[in-house]
Design a protein around this motif. Structure first.
Motif, PDB file in Angstrom:
ATOM      1  N   LYS A 176       0.824  -1.210   0.000  1.00  0.00           N
ATOM      2  CA  LYS A 176       0.000   0.000   0.000  1.00  0.00           C
ATOM      3  C   LYS A 176       0.858   1.261   0.000  1.00  0.00           C
ATOM      4  O   LYS A 176       0.520   2.257  -0.641  1.00  0.00           O
ATOM      5  CB  LYS A 176      -0.923  -0.004   1.219  1.00  0.00           C
ATOM      6  N   TYR A 177       1.982   1.216   0.715  1.00  0.00           N
ATOM      7  CA  TYR A 177       2.773   2.439   0.890  1.00  0.00           C
ATOM      8  C   TYR A 177       4.088   2.450   0.099  1.00  0.00           C
ATOM      9  O   TYR A 177       4.780   3.474   0.088  1.00  0.00           O
ATOM     10  CB  TYR A 177       3.064   2.657   2.379  1.00  0.00           C
ATOM     11  N   ASN A 179       6.683   3.063  -2.688  1.00  0.00           N
ATOM     12  CA  ASN A 179       6.805   4.066  -3.751  1.00  0.00           C
ATOM     13  C   ASN A 179       5.781   5.200  -3.616  1.00  0.00           C
ATOM     14  O   ASN A 179       5.341   5.775  -4.615  1.00  0.00           O
ATOM     15  CB  ASN A 179       6.659   3.408  -5.125  1.00  0.00           C
ATOM     16  N   THR A 180       5.387   5.510  -2.380  1.00  0.00           N
ATOM     17  CA  THR A 180       4.525   6.671  -2.119  1.00  0.00           C
ATOM     18  C   THR A 180       5.275   7.636  -1.207  1.00  0.00           C
ATOM     19  O   THR A 180       6.311   7.288  -0.626  1.00  0.00           O
ATOM     20  CB  THR A 180       3.201   6.262  -1.441  1.00  0.00           C
ATOM     21  N   GLU A 181       4.740   8.828  -1.057  1.00  0.00           N
ATOM     22  CA  GLU A 181       5.390   9.812  -0.186  1.00  0.00           C
ATOM     23  C   GLU A 181       5.319   9.401   1.286  1.00  0.00           C
ATOM     24  O   GLU A 181       5.998   9.972   2.138  1.00  0.00           O
ATOM     25  CB  GLU A 181       4.743  11.178  -0.370  1.00  0.00           C
ATOM     26  N   SER A 183       6.018   6.248   2.281  1.00  0.00           N
ATOM     27  CA  SER A 183       6.767   4.991   2.434  1.00  0.00           C
ATOM     28  C   SER A 183       7.747   5.044   3.602  1.00  0.00           C
ATOM     29  O   SER A 183       7.861   4.080   4.368  1.00  0.00           O
ATOM     30  CB  SER A 183       7.498   4.650   1.135  1.00  0.00           C
TER      31      SER A 183
END
Length: 286
Positions: A176-177, A179-181, A183
Motif C-alpha cells: 500500500k505504501y 513508492n509513495t510519499e 513509504s
C-alpha cells in the motif's frame, strides 16, 4: 496541597467567563487569522502562565486594550483559555493538527499542565488502519514538539503492531505504501515495533504471550535455538507459509545483520531479518 475542583473558588473560576456571573473581563485578544475576539481576566491568566504574568504585571506590562494573537486559530486559543479556567474540553472533536496547535499555545505561554494533557490525549487518540500512517506523518511534521510527537508516533506503532499479525498483513501494508510519499513513515513505524508492547492474548499451550506464527521484526528478538519458518521469496502468503522451508537459528553475525539457520534438510544458510520491509522469519514455536 492540591485544591479540590469542587471547592467554590475553582467552581467560580470556570463560571467567571459568563457575563452573567457578574465579574467583567479585563483583557481582550483578537485572533488575527479570523478577526474574532476572546475575552478573559488578566489575574486568572497570570496565575496559570508566567508569560501572561510578565505581560500583564511585569515592568513593561501590556497597555493595549485589544491584544493581537498571531499564528493560531480561534478554537485553539480558546481551548488554551478554557483549560486555564478549568472548563470541560471536548478533545475528541479536535483534529491532530488542532491538538498540535494547542500544544503550540502551551509551549508559547509555558503552560506545562496543558502540554502534558495534549500528550495524554495523543497516547489514547483514536486511530484506524486507514489513517495510522497519515497520523504518524503529521506527528513527524510537528517534530519540534519532541515529547508529544514521539508519544503520537509510538501510539501509531503500537496500534499497527496490534493489527499486523500475519505475513499477508505485512505484505499488504508494504504494498500500500511502497513508492509513495508515505513509504518512509510506514517503514519508520514498523521499525518502532520493538519499542511498543501491545496487549497480547495468552497462549493455551505455553501460557505466555505466545509468539508462534508471528513475524520476527528484529534480530534482537530472536535467539539461537529458535525454530522459524523462512521466507526466501520476498513475499508471504498462506500457501507459502504451509510449504516454506523451516529450520533452527544457529547464530548471528557480529553486526547482527545476518541470521544463520540450519535448515531441516540439513543445509545451512544466512538471511536478513527484513527483505524490503517484509519479515523473512516467522516464529515456528512458542
Amino acid at each position: 496541597m492540591k485544591m479540590d475542583p469542587s471547592f467554590p473558588f475553582c467552581a467560580n473560576i470556570s463560571k467567571s467567563l459568563d457575563p452573567s456571573f457578574g465579574i467583567p473581563t479585563d483583557v481582550t485578544f483578537q485572533i488575527l487569522t479570523s478577526g474574532k475576539e476572546v475575552k478573559a481576566h488578566k489575574y486568572v491568566l497570570a496565575l496559570a502562565s508566567p508569560v501572561f504574568k510578565k505581560q500583564f504585571f511585569g515592568d513593561a506590562k501590556e497597555t493595549e486594550d485589544v491584544i493581537p494573537v498571531k499564528e493560531t486559530t480561534e478554537e485553539s486559543f480558546k481551548t488554551r483559555i478554557d483549560f486555564t479556567y478549568g472548563k470541560e474540553i471536548d478533545w475528541k472533536e479536535m483534529t491532530i493538527e488542532d491538538l498540535f496547535d494547542v500544544a503550540n499555545m502551551a509551549e508559547k505561554y509555558l503552560i506545562e499542565a496543558l502540554m502534558k494533557e495534549v500528550q495524554k490525549i495523543f497516547e489514547d487518540v483514536d486511530i484506524t488502519v486507514e489513517d495510522a500512517v497519515t497520523v504518524a506523518a503529521t506527528a513527524e511534521e510537528f517534530n519540534q514538539f519532541e515529547d508529544i510527537s514521539k508519544a503520537l508516533l509510538l501510539h501509531c506503532a503500537k496500534f499497527l503492531k496490534s493489527v499486523l499479525k500475519t505475513q499477508d498483513d505485512f505484505v499488504k501494508f508494504a504494498a500500500k505504501y511502497a513508492n509513495t510519499e508515505m513509504s518512509q513513515t510506514a517503514l519508520s513505524l514498523i521499525s518502532k515495533f520493538p519499542e511498543v508492547s501491545p496487549a497480547e492474548k495468552k497462549c493455551g499451550k505455553c501460557g505466555k504471550d505466545c509468539r508462534q506464527g508471528k513475524a520476527v521484526l528484529s534480530s534482537d528478538h530472536i535467539a539461537v535455538g529458535d525454530r522459524v519458518l523462512i521466507n526466501d521469496q520476498g513475499k508471504w502468503n498462506y500457501a507459502l507459509q504451509r510449504t516454506c522451508r523451516s529450520g533452527v537459528i544457529t547464530g548471528k553475525t557480529n553486526d547482527k545483520n545476518i541470521i544463520n539457520v540450519k535448515l531441516d534438510d540439513g543445509s545451512r544458510a544466512g538471511y536478513y531479518v527484513l527483505h524490503f520491509a517484509v519479515p523473512v522469519f516467522l516464529y515456528d514455536s512458542c
